[in-house]
Write a protein that holds these residues in place. Structure first.
Motif, PDB file in Angstrom:
ATOM      1  N   LYS A   1      44.068  72.558  34.489  1.00  0.00           N
ATOM      2  CA  LYS A   1      44.951  71.205  34.498  1.00  0.00           C
ATOM      3  C   LYS A   1      45.926  71.486  35.799  1.00  0.00           C
ATOM      4  O   LYS A   1      46.505  73.146  36.689  1.00  0.00           O
ATOM      5  N   ILE A   2      46.125  70.542  36.685  1.00  0.00           N
ATOM      6  CA  ILE A   2      46.535  70.645  37.600  1.00  0.00           C
ATOM      7  C   ILE A   2      48.987  69.444  37.810  1.00  0.00           C
ATOM      8  O   ILE A   2      48.122  68.038  37.374  1.00  0.00           O
ATOM      9  N   LEU A   3      49.517  70.323  38.390  1.00  0.00           N
ATOM     10  CA  LEU A   3      51.048  69.763  38.032  1.00  0.00           C
ATOM     11  C   LEU A   3      50.723  69.505  39.540  1.00  0.00           C
ATOM     12  O   LEU A   3      50.687  70.460  40.117  1.00  0.00           O
TER      13      LEU A   3
ATOM     14  N   ASP B   1      53.827  67.408  41.985  1.00  0.00           N
ATOM     15  CA  ASP B   1      55.558  66.917  41.671  1.00  0.00           C
ATOM     16  C   ASP B   1      55.983  66.311  43.108  1.00  0.00           C
ATOM     17  O   ASP B   1      55.614  67.465  43.910  1.00  0.00           O
TER      18      ASP B   1
ATOM     19  N   LYS C   1      56.344  63.644  38.531  1.00  0.00           N
ATOM     20  CA  LYS C   1      55.233  64.937  38.133  1.00  0.00           C
ATOM     21  C   LYS C   1      54.222  64.354  37.431  1.00  0.00           C
ATOM     22  O   LYS C   1      54.287  62.770  36.557  1.00  0.00           O
ATOM     23  N   GLU C   2      53.372  64.286  37.338  1.00  0.00           N
ATOM     24  CA  GLU C   2      52.084  63.859  37.042  1.00  0.00           C
ATOM     25  C   GLU C   2      50.866  65.450  37.010  1.00  0.00           C
ATOM     26  O   GLU C   2      50.930  66.150  37.732  1.00  0.00           O
ATOM     27  N   THR C   3      50.250  65.087  35.774  1.00  0.00           N
ATOM     28  CA  THR C   3      49.692  66.267  35.287  1.00  0.00           C
ATOM     29  C   THR C   3      48.114  65.825  35.544  1.00  0.00           C
ATOM     30  O   THR C   3      47.696  64.572  35.078  1.00  0.00           O
TER      31      THR C   3
ATOM     32  N   ARG D   1      52.620  72.168  43.896  1.00  0.00           N
ATOM     33  CA  ARG D   1      51.198  72.045  42.578  1.00  0.00           C
ATOM     34  C   ARG D   1      50.930  73.439  42.188  1.00  0.00           C
ATOM     35  O   ARG D   1      52.201  74.221  42.172  1.00  0.00           O
ATOM     36  N   GLU D   2      51.378  73.185  40.724  1.00  0.00           N
ATOM     37  CA  GLU D   2      51.189  73.913  39.323  1.00  0.00           C
ATOM     38  C   GLU D   2      49.392  74.002  38.947  1.00  0.00           C
ATOM     39  O   GLU D   2      48.883  73.044  38.399  1.00  0.00           O
TER      40      GLU D   2
ATOM     41  N   SER E   1      47.642  74.928  35.860  1.00  0.00           N
ATOM     42  CA  SER E   1      47.687  76.181  34.197  1.00  0.00           C
ATOM     43  C   SER E   1      46.054  75.585  33.369  1.00  0.00           C
ATOM     44  O   SER E   1      45.512  75.043  33.534  1.00  0.00           O
TER      45      SER E   1
END
Ligand code: T46
Length: 134
Positions: free
Chosen positions: A66-68, A70, A75-77, A95-96, A98
């Motif tokens: 999953k890429i968050l 922002d 914010k969108e995942t 970006r995060e 997870s």
């Protein structure tokens, strides 16, 4: 926020599948660097930074992640779970990454060489950089 997912052409036949990526055609910039992450441990969150100028295309070539994203306002995942789809990540985007599945491999095509000075690793600094905090 506009999420830009690029469908990547599959050259499939009875033997299996192949995806070829060419700069400025399949990847919307000149490719200066390719890297990939694998063997990411369960529960780990990677990224947690933005880039001042780097553009990238993320392809999960095996497994899922999953890429968050922002942009400082929204914010969108996004779920990446196949090797024939690329997610474009512009500069000025936090970006995060997870929820790496077991065996996930995330490949990244980047528009610039590695430069630590291009990273913004502090969230408040990112908000100031994109003009959302003064
Ligand atoms: C990004 C997300 C999607 C290098 O020496 N050269 C490189 O090209 C890269 C990308 C990293 N490194 C070194 C720097 C660190 O010592 O590899 C180590 C791990 O890098 P980092 O903690 O920045 O990895 P991630 O997964 O948090 O972030 C990476 C990219 O760095 C970043 O640009 O957008 O993937």
């Amino acid at each position: 926020m506009e999420i830009k997912k690029y469908p990547l052409q599959q050259h499939g036949d009875s033997r299996g599948h192949l995806v070829a990526l060419e700069e400025k055609t399949d990847v919307p910039f000149e490719i200066k660097r390719v890297y990939y992450m694998f063997d990411t441990k369960s529960g780990i969150v990677r990224g947690m930074h933005a880039h001042k100028s780097l553009e990238q295309l993320l392809v999960c070539v095996h497994g899922s992640v999953k890429i968050l994203l922002d942009d400082g306002t929204e914010k969108e995942t996004v779920l990446l779970d196949n090797p024939y789809e690329g997610l474009y990540v512009s500069n000025n985007m936090w970006r995060e990454m997870s929820e790496f599945s077991e065996g996930a491999v995330l490949m990244v095509f980047a528009s610039k060489y590695y430069d630590e000075d291009d990273y913004i690793r502090d969230y408040d600094e990112f908000l100031r950089f994109v003009g959302k905090k003064f």
